[in-house]
Design a protein around this motif. Structure first.
Motif, PDB file in Angstrom:
ATOM      1  N   HIS A   6       0.793  -1.233   0.000  1.00 29.58           N
ATOM      2  CA  HIS A   6       0.000   0.000   0.000  1.00 29.58           C
ATOM      3  C   HIS A   6       0.824   1.281   0.000  1.00 29.58           C
ATOM      4  CE1 HIS A   6       0.539  -0.246   4.422  1.00 29.58           C
ATOM      5  NE2 HIS A   6       0.174   1.019   4.481  1.00 29.58           N
ATOM      6  N   GLY A   7       2.149   1.193   0.100  1.00 27.45           N
ATOM      7  CA  GLY A   7       3.023   2.285  -0.282  1.00 27.45           C
ATOM      8  C   GLY A   7       3.034   3.549   0.561  1.00 27.45           C
ATOM      9  N   CYS A   8       2.726   3.454   1.852  1.00 27.85           N
ATOM     10  CA  CYS A   8       2.679   4.656   2.696  1.00 27.85           C
ATOM     11  C   CYS A   8       3.465   4.418   3.984  1.00 27.85           C
ATOM     12  CB  CYS A   8       1.238   5.010   3.074  1.00 27.85           C
ATOM     13  SG  CYS A   8       0.107   5.181   1.668  1.00 27.85           S
ATOM     14  N   ASN A   9       3.998   5.495   4.561  1.00 25.34           N
ATOM     15  CA  ASN A   9       4.647   5.375   5.858  1.00 25.34           C
ATOM     16  C   ASN A   9       3.602   4.994   6.914  1.00 25.34           C
ATOM     17  OD1 ASN A   9       3.669   8.286   5.783  1.00 25.34           O
ATOM     18  ND2 ASN A   9       4.323   8.094   7.911  1.00 25.34           N
ATOM     19  N   SER A  10       4.036   4.717   8.124  1.00 29.15           N
ATOM     20  CA  SER A  10       3.121   4.191   9.130  1.00 29.15           C
ATOM     21  C   SER A  10       2.047   5.203   9.520  1.00 29.15           C
ATOM     22  CB  SER A  10       3.884   3.752  10.384  1.00 29.15           C
ATOM     23  OG  SER A  10       4.268   4.873  11.163  1.00 29.15           O
ATOM     24  N   LEU A  11       0.875   4.673   9.793  1.00 27.74           N
ATOM     25  CA  LEU A  11      -0.236   5.495  10.259  1.00 27.74           C
ATOM     26  C   LEU A  11       0.104   6.127  11.607  1.00 27.74           C
ATOM     27  CD1 LEU A  11      -3.165   6.463   9.933  1.00 27.74           C
ATOM     28  CD2 LEU A  11      -3.896   4.304  10.995  1.00 27.74           C
ATOM     29  N   ILE A  12       0.803   5.383  12.451  1.00 27.11           N
ATOM     30  CA  ILE A  12       1.116   5.904  13.785  1.00 27.11           C
ATOM     31  C   ILE A  12       2.073   7.091  13.683  1.00 27.11           C
ATOM     32  CG2 ILE A  12       3.094   4.409  14.321  1.00 27.11           C
ATOM     33  CD1 ILE A  12       0.203   5.269  16.704  1.00 27.11           C
ATOM     34  N   ALA A  13       3.000   7.074  12.702  1.00 26.62           N
ATOM     35  CA  ALA A  13       3.900   8.218  12.515  1.00 26.62           C
ATOM     36  C   ALA A  13       3.132   9.427  12.001  1.00 26.62           C
ATOM     37  CB  ALA A  13       5.028   7.848  11.555  1.00 26.62           C
ATOM     38  N   THR A  14       2.242   9.203  11.048  1.00 26.66           N
ATOM     39  CA  THR A  14       1.459  10.314  10.500  1.00 26.66           C
ATOM     40  C   THR A  14       0.570  10.931  11.577  1.00 26.66           C
ATOM     41  OG1 THR A  14       1.456   9.299   8.301  1.00 26.66           O
ATOM     42  CG2 THR A  14      -0.205  10.977   8.726  1.00 26.66           C
ATOM     43  N   LYS A  15      -0.094  10.096  12.365  1.00 27.47           N
ATOM     44  CA  LYS A  15      -0.979  10.617  13.398  1.00 27.47           C
ATOM     45  C   LYS A  15      -0.178  11.306  14.511  1.00 27.47           C
ATOM     46  CE  LYS A  15      -4.707   8.054  14.404  1.00 27.47           C
ATOM     47  NZ  LYS A  15      -5.815   8.740  13.729  1.00 27.47           N
ATOM     48  N   THR A  16       1.021  10.793  14.803  1.00 22.13           N
ATOM     49  CA  THR A  16       1.889  11.463  15.781  1.00 22.13           C
ATOM     50  C   THR A  16       2.298  12.839  15.276  1.00 22.13           C
ATOM     51  OG1 THR A  16       2.732   9.343  16.612  1.00 22.13           O
ATOM     52  CG2 THR A  16       4.079  11.302  17.020  1.00 22.13           C
ATOM     53  N   ALA A  17       2.670  12.915  13.987  1.00 20.89           N
ATOM     54  CA  ALA A  17       3.042  14.199  13.402  1.00 20.89           C
ATOM     55  C   ALA A  17       1.869  15.175  13.408  1.00 20.89           C
ATOM     56  CB  ALA A  17       3.556  13.991  11.977  1.00 20.89           C
ATOM     57  N   LYS A  18       0.648  14.675  13.201  1.00 26.32           N
ATOM     58  CA  LYS A  18      -0.537  15.531  13.221  1.00 26.32           C
ATOM     59  C   LYS A  18      -0.766  16.130  14.610  1.00 26.32           C
ATOM     60  CE  LYS A  18      -4.384  14.028  11.403  1.00 26.32           C
ATOM     61  NZ  LYS A  18      -4.865  15.292  10.814  1.00 26.32           N
ATOM     62  N   LYS A  19      -0.309  15.444  15.642  1.00 31.45           N
ATOM     63  CA  LYS A  19      -0.425  15.975  16.997  1.00 31.45           C
ATOM     64  C   LYS A  19       0.648  17.027  17.282  1.00 31.45           C
ATOM     65  CE  LYS A  19      -2.329  11.842  19.280  1.00 31.45           C
ATOM     66  NZ  LYS A  19      -2.073  10.820  20.332  1.00 31.45           N
ATOM     67  N   LEU A  20       1.819  16.848  16.700  1.00 28.52           N
ATOM     68  CA  LEU A  20       2.965  17.674  17.058  1.00 28.52           C
ATOM     69  C   LEU A  20       3.146  18.893  16.168  1.00 28.52           C
ATOM     70  CD1 LEU A  20       5.541  14.787  17.692  1.00 28.52           C
ATOM     71  CD2 LEU A  20       4.441  16.200  19.432  1.00 28.52           C
TER      72      LEU A  20
END
Length: 559
Positions: free
Chosen positions: A281-295
């Motif tokens: 599916h070609g994407c970085n981890s969801l947990i990294a993206t959601k962490t970045a959205k918080k920070l």
């Protein structure tokens, strides 16, 4: 910046960059000391359970591209450059990228951490073993394979049919010799003889599971749902049936934590997970993206290959499972790639040819149509290469103006974030304007409707043909209720069709789905099309043949 007459290589630029201690980068990102786990001076992992509770309010900017060519599009380079550009414009920014796989690093592409003055650092370590995440995924995948074969050897209480075991071993390297192997030889003590095979690690469902899980509990639950094969009665056997989900979760515990590094411009960067976009599916981890959205206020991320692959899966799979939406989309185009789509061979790209650029623009147009189908209005970033002429660049920009597409040149390889400010300002305008984002299909659509939506609305094809094998598999998938899952198309990256030799914007074609692979842990059904393989091979002259170390132990030839 480099002002010498002989341009520095990416590796030389990386070596000359001044890196900041990882604790300083963490503080800049708002990560408290107790949440940072340093891996040396310039890398770290983030314990997300120790982060302050914040709303995920950051705006997500997705970077994608036209259909890739051997000329290169520089997607990671532009992604990093745009993150640095937003930082220079005063935005609290993080970039979220995938981890490079050793397969392409040692194979065709070489390093994969951006380029020029738009890189993530430390470049050598990121491109090689980094923090060991991909090794952990390889180990977990192969531990499961060992447990399966041990179960067969120890009496096979689950009555697993060894002819119908679907779980393969993996290796993070391109090695065509391992696509099909025979195991269990050597008599009774060697196990049960059977046919097996290897995938590349980034195609493993364990990789997809890690990249889509929202917590350790979710990771364990997803691992337990993985189908590893079928019984003699043709009933699915899962990791839960083997009782192996606890051990696999333990092996992945540290790998699940996002990795923190920095760009040359000092922007905090999360690099985590690395599924290919042509076979996963070609994407970085969801947990990294959601962490970045918080920070951060702005999160710049990318999805693999062109908009027909990574971007489609980002929006139909990752955004759906993560319950968020992209706030803006950037499509990268290059004069070089457009000329190849216009019929110019790679060895002829050095000669100016605005007519060839015009002939290649329909490929860009198709990808613009794809993003618009999701309810977003894209920005085109024209990634400048040193051989590009002003006339060729103007040809693309004028076409974009005629089509009502916001576009600007990104000169980030040579200028870093400064060279991406024009594109960044256009993106901020799109974020401010909002969008009407929606997925291309509903989860309750039939499986044929889901595949058809991708083929027609993304690839521009007429329809889908299922082989007899795929139709038989579809009957079983529907009987078990698995057809409610999204589709993950495994397709060549070089063409909008399933034939890698057809470039540009073809019309009047169909896509042939030859096989369906349920990935219940990841939460999608993989559709294998054309001749796509889940274990690539090395090219005639692998990038590894140019690599070495100098007397001080520094890498040579990595890029």
């Amino acid at each position: 910046m480099n002002t010498t007459t002989t341009p520095l290589t990416d590796l030389e630029i990386a070596h000359s960059a001044a890196m900041r201690p990882i604790g300083e980068i963490a503080r800049k990102a708002g990560i408290p000391d107790e949440a940072l786990e340093p891996y040396g001076r310039y890398k770290g992992k983030i314990d997300i359970t120790r982060l302050p509770h914040k709303e995920e309010s950051g705006k997500v900017v997705l970077v994608t591209a036209i259909s890739p060519t051997p000329a290169g599009e520089g997607k990671s380079t532009v992604t990093v450059g745009l993150a640095d550009a937003f930082s220079l414009l005063g935005e609290q920014t993080m970039v979220a990228l995938r981890e490079p796989s050793l397969g392409p690093v040692m194979g065709m592409k070489g390093g994969a951490a951006g380029g020029g003055y738009s890189q993530v650092l430390p470049m050598e370590e990121i491109n090689l073993h980094f923090t060991g995440d991909i090794h952990a995924i390889t180990t977990a995948n192969n531990a499961l394979a060992a447990l399966i074969d041990n179960h067969l050897h120890q009496g096979n209480q689950l009555r697993i049919d060894q002819r119908r075991i679907t779980w393969k071993r993996v290796l993070d390297m391109n090695d065509r010799a391992l696509r099909r192997v025979t195991i269990g030889l050597g008599g009774p003590s060697g196990g049960i003889p059977r046919e097996d095979g290897f995938d590349i690690t980034v195609a493993s469902e364990v990789m997809a599971v890690l990249c889509l899980a929202k917590s350790l509990d979710d990771l364990k639950e997803r691992l337990s749902r993985i189908v590893i094969g079928y019984t003699f009665d043709k009933e699915p056997v899962t990791v839960r049936d083997l009782g192996a989900e606890g051990a696999l979760t333990l092996l992945l515990r540290e790998a699940f934590k996002p990795n923190l590094v920095q760009t040359i411009g000092g922007t905090p960067a999360l690099i985590h997970g690395g599924p290919f976009a042509n076979i996963a599916h070609g994407c970085n981890s969801l947990i990294a993206t959601k962490t970045a959205k918080k920070l951060a206020d702005i999160v710049v991320t990318e999805a693999g290959f062109g908009a027909d692959l990574g971007a489609e899966k980002f929006m139909n799979i990752k955004a759906r499972q993560g319950d968020f939406k992209p706030d803006a989309v950037v499509i990268i185009a290059t004069v070089r790639a457009l000329k190849m789509h216009g019929g110019i061979p790679k060895d002829g790209l050095g000669s100016p040819d605005s007519d060839a650029v015009k002939r290649g623009l329909p490929n860009l147009s198709r990808h613009i149509d794809t993003i618009r189908a999701f309810g977003l209005e894209p920005v085109v970033a024209l990634n400048r290469f040193t051989a590009d002429t002003e006339e060729e660049l103007a040809t693309v920009l004028e076409w974009c103006r005629e089509q009502g597409i916001a576009a600007a040149v990104a000169d980030v390889w040579a200028k870093g974030g400064e060279g991406g400010k024009d594109v960044a300002r256009l993106i901020l305008e799109k974020i401010e304007a909002g969008n009407e984002f929606h997925q291309l299909y509903d989860e309750f659509d039939s499986f044929e409707q889901k595949v058809g939506a991708v083929v027609q609305k993304v690839y521009g094809g007429d329809g889908v043909l299922f082989t007899d094998k795929a139709l038989k598999q579809l009957q079983d998938i529907e009987k078990r209720g698995w057809d409610i899952l999204p589709v993950c198309m495994a397709k060549t990256q070089y063409s909008l069709t399933d034939d890698p030799g057809i470039m540009g914007r073809p019309e009047g074609f169909t896509i042939t789905v030859r096989e369906l692979i349920p990935k219940l842990g990841a939460g999608f059904i993989v559709c294998l099309t054309g001749d796509i393989m889940t274990m690539p091979g090395l090219p005639k002259k692998p990038a590894a043949m140019n690599m070495d170390i100098d007397r001080e132990g520094h890498a040579v030839g990595l890029m």
